[in-house]
Design a protein around this motif. Sequence first.
Motif, PDB file in Angstrom:
ATOM      1  N   HIS A  54       0.816  -1.217   0.000  1.00  0.00           N
ATOM      2  CA  HIS A  54       0.000   0.000   0.000  1.00  0.00           C
ATOM      3  C   HIS A  54       0.846   1.262   0.000  1.00  0.00           C
ATOM      4  O   HIS A  54       0.506   2.245  -0.684  1.00  0.00           O
ATOM      5  CB  HIS A  54      -0.927  -0.005   1.215  1.00  0.00           C
ATOM      6  CG  HIS A  54      -1.786   1.221   1.335  1.00  0.00           C
ATOM      7  ND1 HIS A  54      -2.891   1.449   0.537  1.00  0.00           N
ATOM      8  CD2 HIS A  54      -1.691   2.313   2.164  1.00  0.00           C
ATOM      9  CE1 HIS A  54      -3.442   2.608   0.864  1.00  0.00           C
ATOM     10  NE2 HIS A  54      -2.741   3.155   1.840  1.00  0.00           N
ATOM     11  N   THR A  55       1.943   1.242   0.747  1.00  0.00           N
ATOM     12  CA  THR A  55       2.735   2.456   0.949  1.00  0.00           C
ATOM     13  C   THR A  55       3.977   2.541   0.074  1.00  0.00           C
ATOM     14  O   THR A  55       4.490   3.635  -0.176  1.00  0.00           O
ATOM     15  CB  THR A  55       3.180   2.565   2.415  1.00  0.00           C
ATOM     16  OG1 THR A  55       4.055   1.456   2.717  1.00  0.00           O
ATOM     17  CG2 THR A  55       1.992   2.546   3.356  1.00  0.00           C
ATOM     18  N   VAL A 112       7.734   2.495   7.618  1.00  0.00           N
ATOM     19  CA  VAL A 112       6.353   2.994   7.680  1.00  0.00           C
ATOM     20  C   VAL A 112       5.483   2.125   8.576  1.00  0.00           C
ATOM     21  O   VAL A 112       4.381   2.522   8.964  1.00  0.00           O
ATOM     22  CB  VAL A 112       5.717   3.070   6.272  1.00  0.00           C
ATOM     23  CG1 VAL A 112       6.463   4.059   5.392  1.00  0.00           C
ATOM     24  CG2 VAL A 112       5.650   1.690   5.620  1.00  0.00           C
TER      25      VAL A 112
END
Length: 236
Positions: A54-55, A112
């Motif tokens: 996702h990041t 993250v």
Amino acid sequence: AHGFEPKPLNPALFDWQALIVRWAIRQGRCALFEDCGLGKTLQQLEWARQVVDHTGGNVLILCPLAVASQTVAEGARFGIAVNHCMEHEQVKDGITITNYERFEKFDTAQFVGVVLDESSILKAFMGKTRIALTEAFQSTPYRLVCTATPSPNDLDELACQAHFLGVSTRAEMLATYFINDTQDTGEGWRLKKHAQSEFWKWVASWAACVSKPSDLGFIDEGFELPQLKMHTHVVE
């Protein structure tokens, strides 16, 4: 909630595990309090994989000594690459795992997401390790703590887990749900009678507390321990 909508999950997850993982991804910061044998390793690996996808960033898994190699093997078994590192210079894109004793050799700001495996290491409120971990990851967007042993009677452990996740501080939790009973010979804090239901609803808002699949409405087949057999040996 601080998370995101998950992409298709690893097909190796059981239905009830997938339910937990979807919830954890949407939460972004949460706890998995599950009994031994319920597959927390695969769940945390899939959570980490989804955060990476996702990041585009990296996720760090911290675990006790000797658990790292087991987690790497578990990841390989289910098609999730995990890089076992001793220091930050060895980090590659994706999921990195190391043991708690070496986390200070890593630049935590470069991740993250973080997963604490056997997160009862946070148990001691004034513990040096708990304070260091909480401070190191206080700005990390995605956080997951996993353990089989949070005791409902151990208020400090629940408070420390919530504090690490950024849900609330210990002082906030105590002020909201507890009363300082000076006549109590124990810690002096007890749950307010009118707040008992609300307290556990609050815990359930950031923690999945599971002892068996049927807790979530699924069947327990394959996860039921056999009947205990006692054998008595008398030594003359």
